[in-house]
Design a protein around this motif. Structure first.
Motif, PDB file in Angstrom:
ATOM      1  N   PHE A   1       0.861  -1.183   0.000  1.00  0.00           N
ATOM      2  CA  PHE A   1       0.000   0.000   0.000  1.00  0.00           C
ATOM      3  C   PHE A   1       0.895   1.231   0.000  1.00  0.00           C
ATOM      4  O   PHE A   1       1.761   1.376   0.846  1.00  0.00           O
ATOM      5  CB  PHE A   1      -0.895   0.015   1.242  1.00  0.00           C
ATOM      6  CG  PHE A   1      -2.095   0.926   1.102  1.00  0.00           C
ATOM      7  CD1 PHE A   1      -3.358   0.401   0.927  1.00  0.00           C
ATOM      8  CD2 PHE A   1      -1.961   2.309   1.127  1.00  0.00           C
ATOM      9  CE1 PHE A   1      -4.470   1.222   0.780  1.00  0.00           C
ATOM     10  CE2 PHE A   1      -3.042   3.147   0.984  1.00  0.00           C
ATOM     11  CZ  PHE A   1      -4.308   2.601   0.810  1.00  0.00           C
ATOM     12  N   ASP A   2       0.683   2.104  -0.983  1.00  0.00           N
ATOM     13  CA  ASP A   2       1.405   3.367  -1.070  1.00  0.00           C
ATOM     14  C   ASP A   2       0.556   4.427  -0.376  1.00  0.00           C
ATOM     15  O   ASP A   2      -0.485   4.841  -0.902  1.00  0.00           O
ATOM     16  CB  ASP A   2       1.650   3.737  -2.533  1.00  0.00           C
ATOM     17  CG  ASP A   2       2.540   4.965  -2.687  1.00  0.00           C
ATOM     18  OD1 ASP A   2       2.515   5.836  -1.792  1.00  0.00           O
ATOM     19  OD2 ASP A   2       3.239   5.063  -3.714  1.00  0.00           O
ATOM     20  N   LEU A   3       0.999   4.877   0.810  1.00  0.00           N
ATOM     21  CA  LEU A   3       0.224   5.837   1.582  1.00  0.00           C
ATOM     22  C   LEU A   3       0.214   7.221   0.950  1.00  0.00           C
ATOM     23  O   LEU A   3      -0.654   8.045   1.263  1.00  0.00           O
ATOM     24  CB  LEU A   3       0.775   5.924   3.011  1.00  0.00           C
ATOM     25  CG  LEU A   3       0.702   4.639   3.835  1.00  0.00           C
ATOM     26  CD1 LEU A   3       1.437   4.813   5.160  1.00  0.00           C
ATOM     27  CD2 LEU A   3      -0.731   4.210   4.078  1.00  0.00           C
ATOM     28  N   ASN A   4       1.182   7.496   0.062  1.00  0.00           N
ATOM     29  CA  ASN A   4       1.193   8.766  -0.659  1.00  0.00           C
ATOM     30  C   ASN A   4       0.183   8.752  -1.799  1.00  0.00           C
ATOM     31  O   ASN A   4      -0.691   9.613  -1.893  1.00  0.00           O
ATOM     32  CB  ASN A   4       2.579   9.067  -1.216  1.00  0.00           C
ATOM     33  CG  ASN A   4       3.508   9.666  -0.173  1.00  0.00           C
ATOM     34  OD1 ASN A   4       3.086   9.995   0.931  1.00  0.00           O
ATOM     35  ND2 ASN A   4       4.773   9.800  -0.513  1.00  0.00           N
ATOM     36  N   ALA A   5       0.327   7.773  -2.674  1.00  0.00           N
ATOM     37  CA  ALA A   5      -0.546   7.687  -3.847  1.00  0.00           C
ATOM     38  C   ALA A   5      -1.898   7.076  -3.519  1.00  0.00           C
ATOM     39  O   ALA A   5      -2.820   7.155  -4.319  1.00  0.00           O
ATOM     40  CB  ALA A   5       0.139   6.875  -4.948  1.00  0.00           C
ATOM     41  N   ARG A   6      -2.003   6.465  -2.333  1.00  0.00           N
ATOM     42  CA  ARG A   6      -3.225   5.764  -1.900  1.00  0.00           C
ATOM     43  C   ARG A   6      -3.601   4.706  -2.940  1.00  0.00           C
ATOM     44  O   ARG A   6      -4.732   4.635  -3.423  1.00  0.00           O
ATOM     45  CB  ARG A   6      -4.387   6.731  -1.658  1.00  0.00           C
ATOM     46  CG  ARG A   6      -4.085   7.773  -0.595  1.00  0.00           C
ATOM     47  CD  ARG A   6      -5.286   8.593  -0.194  1.00  0.00           C
ATOM     48  NE  ARG A   6      -6.159   7.842   0.712  1.00  0.00           N
ATOM     49  CZ  ARG A   6      -7.378   7.435   0.404  1.00  0.00           C
ATOM     50  NH1 ARG A   6      -7.880   7.674  -0.786  1.00  0.00           N
ATOM     51  NH2 ARG A   6      -8.126   6.785   1.277  1.00  0.00           N
ATOM     52  N   THR A   7      -2.615   3.859  -3.260  1.00  0.00           N
ATOM     53  CA  THR A   7      -2.832   2.768  -4.195  1.00  0.00           C
ATOM     54  C   THR A   7      -2.385   1.460  -3.575  1.00  0.00           C
ATOM     55  O   THR A   7      -1.440   1.417  -2.781  1.00  0.00           O
ATOM     56  CB  THR A   7      -2.054   2.983  -5.508  1.00  0.00           C
ATOM     57  OG1 THR A   7      -0.661   3.179  -5.209  1.00  0.00           O
ATOM     58  CG2 THR A   7      -2.580   4.178  -6.272  1.00  0.00           C
ATOM     59  N   LEU A   8      -3.057   0.391  -3.953  1.00  0.00           N
ATOM     60  CA  LEU A   8      -2.725  -0.957  -3.510  1.00  0.00           C
ATOM     61  C   LEU A   8      -2.189  -1.709  -4.715  1.00  0.00           C
ATOM     62  O   LEU A   8      -2.827  -1.739  -5.769  1.00  0.00           O
ATOM     63  CB  LEU A   8      -3.969  -1.645  -2.955  1.00  0.00           C
ATOM     64  CG  LEU A   8      -3.787  -3.051  -2.390  1.00  0.00           C
ATOM     65  CD1 LEU A   8      -3.009  -2.997  -1.076  1.00  0.00           C
ATOM     66  CD2 LEU A   8      -5.147  -3.708  -2.160  1.00  0.00           C
ATOM     67  N   THR A   9      -1.009  -2.313  -4.573  1.00  0.00           N
ATOM     68  CA  THR A   9      -0.407  -3.010  -5.706  1.00  0.00           C
ATOM     69  C   THR A   9       0.052  -4.407  -5.313  1.00  0.00           C
ATOM     70  O   THR A   9       0.357  -4.692  -4.147  1.00  0.00           O
ATOM     71  CB  THR A   9       0.804  -2.240  -6.275  1.00  0.00           C
ATOM     72  OG1 THR A   9       1.780  -2.059  -5.234  1.00  0.00           O
ATOM     73  CG2 THR A   9       0.388  -0.885  -6.817  1.00  0.00           C
ATOM     74  N   SER A  10       0.110  -5.272  -6.328  1.00  0.00           N
ATOM     75  CA  SER A  10       0.710  -6.601  -6.208  1.00  0.00           C
ATOM     76  C   SER A  10       1.781  -6.708  -7.293  1.00  0.00           C
ATOM     77  O   SER A  10       2.048  -5.742  -8.009  1.00  0.00           O
ATOM     78  CB  SER A  10      -0.356  -7.684  -6.412  1.00  0.00           C
ATOM     79  OG  SER A  10      -0.789  -7.684  -7.766  1.00  0.00           O
ATOM     80  N   GLU A  11       2.361  -7.878  -7.454  1.00  0.00           N
ATOM     81  CA  GLU A  11       3.364  -8.055  -8.511  1.00  0.00           C
ATOM     82  C   GLU A  11       2.751  -7.856  -9.890  1.00  0.00           C
ATOM     83  O   GLU A  11       3.446  -7.504 -10.849  1.00  0.00           O
ATOM     84  CB  GLU A  11       3.985  -9.450  -8.419  1.00  0.00           C
ATOM     85  CG  GLU A  11       4.898  -9.639  -7.212  1.00  0.00           C
ATOM     86  CD  GLU A  11       5.544 -11.011  -7.223  1.00  0.00           C
ATOM     87  OE1 GLU A  11       5.177 -11.826  -8.096  1.00  0.00           O
ATOM     88  OE2 GLU A  11       6.410 -11.256  -6.355  1.00  0.00           O
ATOM     89  N   GLN A  12       1.444  -8.046  -9.999  1.00  0.00           N
ATOM     90  CA  GLN A  12       0.767  -7.914 -11.291  1.00  0.00           C
ATOM     91  C   GLN A  12       0.348  -6.474 -11.594  1.00  0.00           C
ATOM     92  O   GLN A  12      -0.107  -6.167 -12.686  1.00  0.00           O
ATOM     93  CB  GLN A  12      -0.481  -8.815 -11.331  1.00  0.00           C
ATOM     94  CG  GLN A  12      -0.179 -10.305 -11.420  1.00  0.00           C
ATOM     95  CD  GLN A  12       0.359 -10.864 -10.104  1.00  0.00           C
ATOM     96  OE1 GLN A  12      -0.154 -10.520  -9.034  1.00  0.00           O
ATOM     97  NE2 GLN A  12       1.369 -11.718 -10.192  1.00  0.00           N
ATOM     98  N   GLY A  13       0.488  -5.583 -10.618  1.00  0.00           N
ATOM     99  CA  GLY A  13       0.110  -4.194 -10.833  1.00  0.00           C
ATOM    100  C   GLY A  13      -0.894  -3.702  -9.807  1.00  0.00           C
ATOM    101  O   GLY A  13      -1.029  -4.287  -8.719  1.00  0.00           O
ATOM    102  N   ILE A  14      -1.612  -2.631 -10.142  1.00  0.00           N
ATOM    103  CA  ILE A  14      -2.552  -2.019  -9.203  1.00  0.00           C
ATOM    104  C   ILE A  14      -3.765  -2.922  -8.996  1.00  0.00           C
ATOM    105  O   ILE A  14      -4.330  -3.472  -9.945  1.00  0.00           O
ATOM    106  CB  ILE A  14      -3.009  -0.638  -9.716  1.00  0.00           C
ATOM    107  CG1 ILE A  14      -1.832   0.354  -9.676  1.00  0.00           C
ATOM    108  CG2 ILE A  14      -4.168  -0.091  -8.892  1.00  0.00           C
ATOM    109  CD1 ILE A  14      -2.151   1.732 -10.193  1.00  0.00           C
ATOM    110  N   VAL A  15      -4.147  -3.080  -7.730  1.00  0.00           N
ATOM    111  CA  VAL A  15      -5.353  -3.832  -7.366  1.00  0.00           C
ATOM    112  C   VAL A  15      -6.488  -2.820  -7.232  1.00  0.00           C
ATOM    113  O   VAL A  15      -6.420  -1.898  -6.418  1.00  0.00           O
ATOM    114  CB  VAL A  15      -5.154  -4.595  -6.044  1.00  0.00           C
ATOM    115  CG1 VAL A  15      -6.409  -5.382  -5.690  1.00  0.00           C
ATOM    116  CG2 VAL A  15      -3.938  -5.525  -6.137  1.00  0.00           C
ATOM    117  N   ASP A  16      -7.513  -3.003  -8.026  1.00  0.00           N
ATOM    118  CA  ASP A  16      -8.631  -2.051  -8.046  1.00  0.00           C
ATOM    119  C   ASP A  16      -9.541  -2.286  -6.838  1.00  0.00           C
ATOM    120  O   ASP A  16     -10.105  -3.375  -6.682  1.00  0.00           O
ATOM    121  CB  ASP A  16      -9.417  -2.214  -9.346  1.00  0.00           C
ATOM    122  CG  ASP A  16     -10.509  -1.156  -9.488  1.00  0.00           C
ATOM    123  OD1 ASP A  16     -10.317  -0.034  -8.986  1.00  0.00           O
ATOM    124  OD2 ASP A  16     -11.558  -1.469 -10.080  1.00  0.00           O
TER     125      ASP A  16
END
Length: 223
Positions: free
Chosen positions: A134-149
């Protein structure tokens, strides 16, 4: 995360509110010092964005009241007063940051994110758990496959859980962090968010456990 904007310029207050809501925060606005003092005495906020030149009661008096009550809200002074003496006085009275008008909206958001990280104890904006980051700056959740929607409300729940990774997050903290004045968020709604998140997290060896009667915490599904 819940933010209070204390600003008597209605156009500016509305613009800041709109900006922060677009970033997924729960935002409330008041426009004078007495209203601000009343609100912070009864409601919990992660960050207070505070003007100094306010009607009814000046911003430094509101700041003094927040600190006298030993509230743990981070306070960002946002003001046209840019003299060093004004900055020193505000910081000495307990402000966590000081930004002068006019300001860049990107810088305002960055300072808010930094205050939230500091409040949660996260030194890095990147918090990893299992196969997720979890990127607390961008507020994005990612895995090895990319961003998790993840939908906005569920993402805010995850932000709380990741920023306090390893700790139980009380249900009332989740409700307060996600609710503005005009929201009617119930414990049942939080349970629905958590249930949907559990299904979403299945492929990543991460789940959300329940601390019965208290709240929720992250754990590895395989544990």
């Amino acid at each position: 995360m819940r933010i209070l904007v204390v600003e008597d310029n209605l156009t500016l207050a509305s613009g800041i509110e709109r900006l922060l809501k677009q970033s997924g925060y729960a935002v409330d606005c008041v426009h004078d010092g007495l209203s601000a003092e009343a609100v912070v005495s009864t409601e919990a906020f992660d960050v207070v964005i505070l003007d100094l030149n306010l009607p009814e009661l000046d911003g430094l008096s509101v700041l003094r009241s927040i600190r006298d009550r030993k509230l743990d809200s981070a306070v960002l002074i946002l003001t046209a007063k840019d003299a060093p003496a004004d900055r020193i006085r505000g910081l000495d009275l307990g402000a966590d940051d000081y930004l002068t008008k006019p300001f860049d909206v990107g810088e305002l958001e960055a300072r808010v994110r930094a205050l939230i990280r500091r409040k949660s104890g996260a030194r890095s904006p990147l918090v990893s758990f299992g196969a997720l980051t979890f990127d607390l700056n961008a507020r994005t959740l990612t895995s090895e496959q990319g961003i998790v929607d993840v939908p906005a409300r569920e993402l805010s729940v995850l932000e709380l859980l990741f920023s306090r990774s390893g700790k139980v997050v009380h249900k009332h903290v989740i409700i307060e962090s996600l609710s503005a004045f005009d929201d009617d968020l119930t414990p049942n709604a939080v349970e629905q968010y958590v249930s949907r998140l559990r299904r979403k997290l299945i492929p990543y060896d991460v789940t959300i456990n329940t601390a019965r009667g208290i709240g929720y915490y992250l754990s590895k599904a395989s544990a």
